[in-house]
Write a protein that holds these residues in place. Structure first.
Motif, PDB file in Angstrom:
ATOM      1  N   TYR A   1      -2.214  17.084   5.066  1.00 44.60           N
ATOM      2  CA  TYR A   1      -1.281  15.649   4.762  1.00 44.60           C
ATOM      3  C   TYR A   1      -0.272  16.206   3.792  1.00 44.60           C
ATOM      4  CZ  TYR A   1      -5.279  13.632   6.874  1.00 44.60           C
ATOM      5  OH  TYR A   1      -6.289  13.012   7.782  1.00 44.60           O
ATOM      6  N   TYR A   2       1.001  15.675   4.084  1.00 46.78           N
ATOM      7  CA  TYR A   2       2.187  15.960   3.267  1.00 46.78           C
ATOM      8  C   TYR A   2       2.456  15.017   2.321  1.00 46.78           C
ATOM      9  CZ  TYR A   2       7.241  16.602   1.822  1.00 46.78           C
ATOM     10  OH  TYR A   2       8.257  16.933   1.125  1.00 46.78           O
ATOM     11  N   ASN A   3       2.965  15.106   0.981  1.00 45.60           N
ATOM     12  CA  ASN A   3       3.592  14.139   0.397  1.00 45.60           C
ATOM     13  C   ASN A   3       4.653  14.768  -0.484  1.00 45.60           C
ATOM     14  OD1 ASN A   3       3.484  11.208   0.158  1.00 45.60           O
ATOM     15  ND2 ASN A   3       3.394  11.572  -2.137  1.00 45.60           N
ATOM     16  N   PRO A   4       5.601  14.443  -0.840  1.00 45.87           N
ATOM     17  CA  PRO A   4       6.602  15.096  -1.542  1.00 45.87           C
ATOM     18  C   PRO A   4       6.081  15.195  -3.002  1.00 45.87           C
ATOM     19  CG  PRO A   4       7.694  13.022  -1.156  1.00 45.87           C
ATOM     20  CD  PRO A   4       6.453  13.234  -0.218  1.00 45.87           C
ATOM     21  N   THR A   5       5.397  14.501  -3.644  1.00 44.35           N
ATOM     22  CA  THR A   5       4.615  14.562  -4.803  1.00 44.35           C
ATOM     23  C   THR A   5       3.311  14.280  -4.847  1.00 44.35           C
ATOM     24  OG1 THR A   5       4.865  12.119  -5.227  1.00 44.35           O
ATOM     25  CG2 THR A   5       6.619  13.629  -6.237  1.00 44.35           C
ATOM     26  N   PRO A   6       2.527  14.881  -5.641  1.00 44.34           N
ATOM     27  CA  PRO A   6       1.182  14.851  -5.768  1.00 44.34           C
ATOM     28  C   PRO A   6       0.559  13.575  -5.727  1.00 44.34           C
ATOM     29  CG  PRO A   6       2.036  16.907  -6.892  1.00 44.34           C
ATOM     30  CD  PRO A   6       2.939  15.981  -6.717  1.00 44.34           C
ATOM     31  N   VAL A   7      -0.524  13.286  -4.874  1.00 45.19           N
ATOM     32  CA  VAL A   7      -1.157  11.963  -5.026  1.00 45.19           C
ATOM     33  C   VAL A   7      -2.365  12.201  -4.508  1.00 45.19           C
ATOM     34  CG1 VAL A   7      -0.471  11.432  -2.699  1.00 45.19           C
ATOM     35  CG2 VAL A   7      -0.746   9.468  -4.094  1.00 45.19           C
ATOM     36  N   ALA A   8      -3.423  11.340  -5.038  1.00 47.28           N
ATOM     37  CA  ALA A   8      -4.810  11.415  -4.720  1.00 47.28           C
ATOM     38  C   ALA A   8      -5.193  10.053  -3.979  1.00 47.28           C
ATOM     39  CB  ALA A   8      -5.650  11.395  -5.914  1.00 47.28           C
ATOM     40  N   VAL A   9      -5.876  10.226  -2.964  1.00 47.24           N
ATOM     41  CA  VAL A   9      -6.045   9.151  -1.905  1.00 47.24           C
ATOM     42  C   VAL A   9      -7.572   8.822  -1.825  1.00 47.24           C
ATOM     43  CG1 VAL A   9      -5.681   8.098   0.338  1.00 47.24           C
ATOM     44  CG2 VAL A   9      -4.139   9.478  -0.869  1.00 47.24           C
ATOM     45  N   ALA A  10      -8.126   7.608  -1.865  1.00 44.89           N
ATOM     46  CA  ALA A  10      -9.443   7.608  -1.530  1.00 44.89           C
ATOM     47  C   ALA A  10      -9.875   8.147  -0.160  1.00 44.89           C
ATOM     48  CB  ALA A  10      -9.996   6.133  -1.714  1.00 44.89           C
ATOM     49  N   TYR A  11     -11.153   8.636  -0.172  1.00 40.95           N
ATOM     50  CA  TYR A  11     -11.554   9.435   1.143  1.00 40.95           C
ATOM     51  C   TYR A  11     -12.758   9.010   1.588  1.00 40.95           C
ATOM     52  CZ  TYR A  11     -12.860  12.894   4.637  1.00 40.95           C
ATOM     53  OH  TYR A  11     -13.257  13.489   5.763  1.00 40.95           O
ATOM     54  N   ARG A  12     -13.011   7.771   2.509  1.00 46.89           N
ATOM     55  CA  ARG A  12     -13.999   7.297   2.880  1.00 46.89           C
ATOM     56  C   ARG A  12     -14.990   6.722   1.587  1.00 46.89           C
ATOM     57  NH1 ARG A  12     -16.060   7.645   8.227  1.00 46.89           N
ATOM     58  NH2 ARG A  12     -14.577   8.907   9.558  1.00 46.89           N
ATOM     59  N   GLU A  13     -14.110   6.011   0.874  1.00 48.86           N
ATOM     60  CA  GLU A  13     -14.414   5.367  -0.183  1.00 48.86           C
ATOM     61  C   GLU A  13     -15.004   6.378  -1.466  1.00 48.86           C
ATOM     62  OE1 GLU A  13     -17.373   2.486   0.755  1.00 48.86           O
ATOM     63  OE2 GLU A  13     -16.221   1.361   2.164  1.00 48.86           O
ATOM     64  N   ASN A  14     -14.489   7.680  -1.353  1.00 47.26           N
ATOM     65  CA  ASN A  14     -14.816   8.411  -2.280  1.00 47.26           C
ATOM     66  C   ASN A  14     -13.554   8.950  -3.136  1.00 47.26           C
ATOM     67  OD1 ASN A  14     -17.995   9.367  -1.745  1.00 47.26           O
ATOM     68  ND2 ASN A  14     -16.820   9.353   0.126  1.00 47.26           N
ATOM     69  N   ALA A  15     -13.620   8.917  -4.465  1.00 45.94           N
ATOM     70  CA  ALA A  15     -12.470   8.981  -5.233  1.00 45.94           C
ATOM     71  C   ALA A  15     -12.316  10.837  -5.430  1.00 45.94           C
ATOM     72  CB  ALA A  15     -12.459   8.325  -6.459  1.00 45.94           C
ATOM     73  N   ASP A  16     -11.010  11.141  -5.513  1.00 46.52           N
ATOM     74  CA  ASP A  16     -10.950  12.537  -6.184  1.00 46.52           C
ATOM     75  C   ASP A  16     -11.371  13.531  -5.133  1.00 46.52           C
ATOM     76  OD1 ASP A  16      -9.332  11.744  -8.588  1.00 46.52           O
ATOM     77  OD2 ASP A  16     -11.339  11.805  -9.420  1.00 46.52           O
ATOM     78  N   ARG A  17     -11.423  13.211  -3.651  1.00 43.74           N
ATOM     79  CA  ARG A  17     -11.764  13.780  -2.685  1.00 43.74           C
ATOM     80  C   ARG A  17     -10.751  14.311  -1.743  1.00 43.74           C
ATOM     81  NH1 ARG A  17     -14.921  14.205  -6.093  1.00 43.74           N
ATOM     82  NH2 ARG A  17     -17.033  14.090  -6.018  1.00 43.74           N
TER      83      ARG A  17
END
Length: 207
Positions: free
Chosen positions: A147-163
Motif C-alpha cells: 500500500y503506497y502513501n507519499p508520507t508514512p501513515v498508520a491505519v487500523a487493520y480489522r480494528e487493530n491499531a498499529d498493525r
C-alpha cells in the motif's frame, strides 16, 4: 518464542492462524498470476525466487504455475502457514524458512526477491533492517507490492491499531541503496473487472 515487536507476535499467533482461513480463495491464484506475470515480463534470467512473508504460498503457487522450473524459497513466521507450505504438493521443492523476517539471516542470494502485502505490517522502527535483508538477499531484482502513501501513515487493520502502515517503501529503499534503479511500477485496483487486487502499488527494482 520471544519476538522483538508486537507485529511479529500478532502474525505468529491466533490472528495469523485466522488469516490463513481468509486467504484460501482459488481466485487469489488467478489474480496473482495476472499481477506477477505482468511484473515478471520486465525481468530476464530469473532462476531463483525468495518471498518474504509467504503465508500459505498463494503468490508462489501463481509463480510456479507460470514458471515451473524456477527454484522457490519462502520466509514465513506463522507455524501453521509454514506447515501448509511444506506439505502442499503444488509447492513441492520449495525451501521454507520458518522464522520472523527480522530474525532471518540473508546468507543466500536469489535472482528475484519480493514482498506482497508484508512491509505494511512491519514495525516502522524495523523497516531499515528489513530493507537491508531484501537488498542482501537479491542478486538482481527486488519487487515490492504494498500500500503506497507519499508520507508514512498508520491505519487500523480489522480494528487493530498499529498493525498496518502505508508509506513510500520503494522511495525509502532507493534512497538507502543508490545503486538500485527503478525498472517499472504499477497499480492494481480492487474493482478490476477480471483480476482484482487489494489496491496494491508494485515496484520492480534492479541492482
Amino acid at each position: 518464542m520471544n519476538y522483538r515487536t508486537q507485529q511479529e507476535e500478532f502474525w505468529a499467533g491466533e490472528f495469523g492462524n485466522e488469516y490463513i482461513e481468509r486467504n484460501q480463495s482459488g481466485n487469489n491464484i488467478v489474480c496473482n498470476m495476472a499481477l506477477l506475470g505482468e511484473i515478471m515480463k520486465k525481468t530476464a534470467g530469473v532462476g531463483s525466487v525468495l518471498e518474504f512473508g509467504s503465508n500459505i504460498g498463494q503468490n508462489l503457487k501463481a509463480l510456479k504455475t507460470l514458471f515451473p522450473d524456477i527454484r522457490y524459497s519462502a520466509i514465513e513466521i506463522n507455524h501453521k502457514a509454514a506447515e501448509i507450505l511444506r506439505n502442499d504438493p503444488a509447492l513441492q521443492g520449495t525451501k521454507v524458512y520458518e522464522t520472523s523476517i527480522l530474525e532471518y539471516e540473508a546468507k543466500n542470494k536469489y535472482d528475484f526477491v519480493f514482498t506482497k502485502g508484508v512491509l505494511i505490517h512491519i514495525n516502522p522502527d524495523e523497516l531499515q533492517e528489513v530493507y537491508q535483508k531484501l537488498y542482501d538477499s537479491s542478486s538482481r531484482y527486488i519487487c515490492m507490492a504494498e500500500y503506497y502513501n507519499p508520507t508514512p501513515v498508520a491505519v487500523a487493520y480489522r480494528e487493530n491499531a498499529d498493525r498496518l502502515f502505508k508509506r513510500d517503501f520503494c522511495g525509502e529503499f532507493m534512497d538507502r541503496f543508490p545503486d538500485v534503479r527503478l525498472v517499472d511500477y504499477g497499480f492494481k485496483y480492487y474493482r478490476d473487472n477480471n483480476f482484482p487486487q487489494d489496491d496494491l502499488t508494485w515496484f520492480l527494482l534492479e541492482k
